[in-house]
Design an enzyme around this catalytic site. Structure first.
Site, PDB file in Angstrom:
ATOM      1  N   GLY A 154       0.821  -1.196   0.000  1.00  0.00           N
ATOM      2  CA  GLY A 154       0.000   0.000   0.000  1.00  0.00           C
ATOM      3  C   GLY A 154       0.859   1.252   0.000  1.00  0.00           C
ATOM      4  CB  CYS A 155       0.166   4.649  -1.199  1.00  0.00           C
ATOM      5  SG  CYS A 155      -1.538   4.823  -0.643  1.00  0.00           S
ATOM      6  CE1 TYR A 156      -1.798   8.244   3.892  1.00  0.00           C
ATOM      7  CE2 TYR A 156      -3.598   6.708   3.546  1.00  0.00           C
ATOM      8  CZ  TYR A 156      -3.145   8.011   3.658  1.00  0.00           C
ATOM      9  OH  TYR A 156      -4.020   9.049   3.532  1.00  0.00           O
TER      10      TYR A 156
END
Lengths: 339, 339, 339, 339
Positions: free
Chosen positions: A145-147
């Site tokens: 995921g990005c976060y």
């Protein structure tokens, strides 16, 4: 030449992937699917001159590709990955479906059963800075995921070295709106998001926490786990994440020693830009690139260290990292198509 | 104290109206309706501390108000206006339903029949600078569109004086996204509209042209009509319209004479800010106010005059102008609640 | 491998050029100059990991390069170009100093004497779509302005064919703020430009008009000239220009014939994206690319045609076009490094 | 009618103050000064129709006013306040010069001597929610900083009750660009700040920490002080601050008890909007108002409480709060002109 298929080309990560692969000298896009726009062309959906036909997922000629990128919503990806893997094709899944190694944790965080748990074992968490070797040989890569990419990479050297005073760490993140996808909603309506700034799902509720805690607990390695207090905020920009993290250092650690941990971990990493003392990570350091920028700021009079990191959520936080994984899987230069 | 009801309080014009009326010393909001959110409160819908109950339109106590503002979509307003007028209550309609005096023109531009044609006669086009007297006595005021307000006021002094060389005039307008309303769509999705700028419905297709041509042809008065080539563009801001107009002057008109026409028409107007020579109208002149800013720029070596105008589409282009009309209708100071 | 020097690397066009050339497989940056930051590194000035040393212009090793890109302010470029040309090195000048073939016109529009008029003869106006052949052999290329690129390419097929009814044409352009350069001013202060939209220098005053009229009059070819009424507006985005043009067609021209003119002119052009009927050019079509998007919209009931064009002012409007010119000058694939 | 003078009307807080006072039914602006624009009018500087003459500070007719608002830079305000107080006029100082009661702390944080230390005793920190009584009688009010208003009000009920586990608290704040003032700089250049998001002065270095610690330590009352780790970030909007705070609760405090502390402290406060459980404070709650929105979010599995607060830095964070203070000082309704 790596022959590529893309499942779900009409979301933002799918379109970004097309753009990256078109510049990649060793990749060839064989097919692009879209359930909602099958029968049309990519240039009907996006303001671009590329007339790729969009086909239904069921019509995808899997026998003509070496790898499939899956840019589908979580939940929808599980069965599609099984289909790809059953055909003996390598898969890079950009959804959350194979990021957690534990099907029970998946059910707890995502609220439904995992329907392809037999594949969890072979899935490799696709963060090259942590799992480069395993990615090279993987049949199935779960793209992070990005976060989590921004926070895991921001804390990893500290955690691995056991330099944290506390089992809990605060991460205050700010993300551009493309992270919420392309489906219109009131939250992402221009008039609502523009000139606004909103915390959302703060505390210990955002699903990305599961990945962060899995990977950081693994890095910590003493079985005690790490608890991430995570506050995402919606930022009125299209792209990019800045995370501001507040780890407390165990007694005895100096800023020089801590900086040494980061240099040791990252000095050879092609996509990590470790900033100099006095600098902080801003969106501008990384937007439109596959880089992560990381900076360390000591707090005078406190055991707290402030780590700032930034990345482009659609590139290093999604499609760029996916291509980086493809490069590793097919023995190409890891940086190919990404500079 | 004017007792006010609002039909449709949960769109942007309805909410803006609530905000203006709360500051108005002689207005009292008696009810606010919302079909989609009946039973809730305004503070459930908007980030505000006002707990007005939202009721269904059918439950509105018309006998307790002096005037109803209708902030409903065009098409939906016709029957609601009839209901209000049948109860003997004055109505200010912010939709397009009563702006065109000709039911056939309405059908042509809006694509459906007018279902309350008997009320068209009594409707007054609510642009105070042109129809102040008639508004004072009106039972039904058709509040003008946002683009038409910016363009009619920008050209009116020229047209009235017969100073145009041509029967056609170009108006290139740029509007913030709130003009498209509160319903999410791909066009108004943050990621699509931010950092973008898009022409749309350009040429002779946008429905607001009908009002512009009706009012300007009326002002021209020689029966020949005026043809407006209208190019709206979507601007990545929440509020405001700038219109850049390119009338060609009939032979003999000097810029000084033209400026005299505007001064004569507007020097006593409380909400028209006629800019000095050398200035141009920008969004910043008018956003968050009920003003229209107008500037005249001659073009060296050409008979073309450039007129720039700006206004806030939700205030002078909608709810502020509606309150200005209410002030006129109830004998209050025209500026009350609007400075 | 083309060895490149850059004069003025710390403005936005210089930095964009560095970014493009770093991705170019046949270019090598040999030096980068900056008068204000000589002695420093590029990574001191921009949030990037590139540590190019910045040297003073006087210290540039001209004997080690094949071409110099000049990203200097107009006025400052004239003498620097002479220095480069005297050393026998090819030059691509991104300033306005060599775009006008007539020194008197330069003085009139720019307000000072041209100090290198002897070089005007050899300068080629670097718009490949008009002057590809001459650019290949040029020692000195004058890279076009951003607004002129958008407007000349938008009108060229019409003008060349003699399809205009009128000697004057209206161009209403909207540009992102990077077009104003990197030097802070009140106009470009964030708080002033954000949520604002401002016409500026409208009428017949902006210096870019000189280029537009020179090139379009040349294309028109009947000695009568073309008069461009040009209205630039400042748009609250970083990058990109949309121009909305209002040519009037000479009697007899149909939209199909006009579309044929554009197809004939542009169908083989690698960087022109001629949009389909019904589409309009938006920023999103071209930002971050070297493309120009062009669309034609007929106006029902009028002889006016609306042409919309868009481009990225820092790429096709500056540094991308400069690299396109370099590719032509050195016999490389025109698209190299630009896709 | 309160007769008002404004020192420094051409910065953003001065202009905001003019806008608020023009709507105030019991205030009259007698003079407005500007050192840089003396001799001009306000409408030369801002896009508004108000032609107030701008005079030099030395020419201000102090004998004709009841109160002077000082919107001058810190450092410059000290002598100007002395001049006002020597004339027996009440002063509301929007600079930082009289916020710290200790001249040594001022020197330490601001890097220069305080030149009017004899006035520090009479200065009242102008946060009505904490010091309403003292403000009523004050001759000199030191109007709080924008960040401190958001953070002090966010933590005050907790701190006063002794509910913190720790002497240190993390506050991660995000502010619009108008907080940096009207003077152009590279940091606030549109192209640099737009689509960017930057931490700055993070740790324990920003000057506003001094006010926060002074007021919160006072509220804590046990002499032990509070240490604020403060991370400001620059947000690409014009107005507004969101602060995300991470206090750790002392053992035994439940979220219900904590909510009770906030209700007790704020339920009668006209400008504090205490949000319901489940809500978070966003910019949209408060921009263009004098309100502060505050929300409490417990963190499952942790002793950390997340407090979010928002306000408009130019209104409740500056000029609106200044008018609120004026209302108190002159016995007017505290809300007058501010709703």
């Amino acid at each position: 030449m790596v022959r590529v298929g893309i499942f779900g080309a009409t979301g933002y990560t799918g379109y970004e992937l097309v753009n990256i692969l078109l510049r990649h000298p060793q990749a060839e896009i064989v097919f692009t699917t879209s359930e909602s726009s099958a029968g049309g062309k990519l240039s009907d959906i996006f303001p671009c001159p590329w007339d790729f036909p969009l086909i239904g997922l069921a019509d995808a000629p899997l026998d003509q590709v070496d790898v499939v990128f899956l840019c589908l919503p979580h939940g929808a990806s599980m069965d599609a990955v099984r289909q790809v893997r059953s055909a003996g094709i390598r898969a890079i899944d950009l959804s959350a479906d194979f990021r957690l190694s534990d099907a029970a944790a998946y059910r707890r965080w995502y609220g439904h059963e995992h329907t392809a748990p037999e594949l969890l074992n072979e899935a490799v968490y696709g963060l090259p800075e942590l799992h480069r070797g395993a990615i090279r040989d993987a049949g199935l890569v779960a793209n992070p995921g990005c976060y989590p990419t921004s926070i895991i990479l921001g804390l990893y050297p500290l955690v691995r070295a056991g330099a944290l005073a506390d089992h809990q760490v605060i991460a205050d993140s700010k993300s551009g709106v493309s992270g919420a996808g392309r489906k219109p909603s009131l939250t992402t309506h221009f008039v609502e998001a523009h000139d606004n700034f909103s915390p959302y799902n703060i505390g210990h509720t955002h699903r990305h926490i599961a990945e962060m805690e899995q990977e950081l607990s693994l890095a910590r390695g003493n079985g005690s786990g790490l608890y991430v207090i995570f506050s995402p905020h919606l930022l009125p920009v299209n792209r990019g994440i800045v995370s501001t993290m507040y780890p407390r250092l165990a007694p005895g650690w100096t800023i020089e020693q801590v900086r040494g941990l980061y240099e040791e971990a990252y000095s050879d990493e092609p996509f990590i830009h470790l900033l100099r003392a006095g600098q902080v990570a801003t969106l501008r350091h990384t937007v439109n690139t596959n880089r992560v920028a990381i900076a360390l700021t000591p707090v005078d009079g406190s055991d707290t260290l402030i780590v700032t990191s930034s990345l482009d959520n659609l590139i290093k936080g999604a499609s760029g990292q996916a291509v980086q994984n493809m490069n590793l899987m097919f023995g190409l230069d890891e940086k190919m198509g990404l500079m």
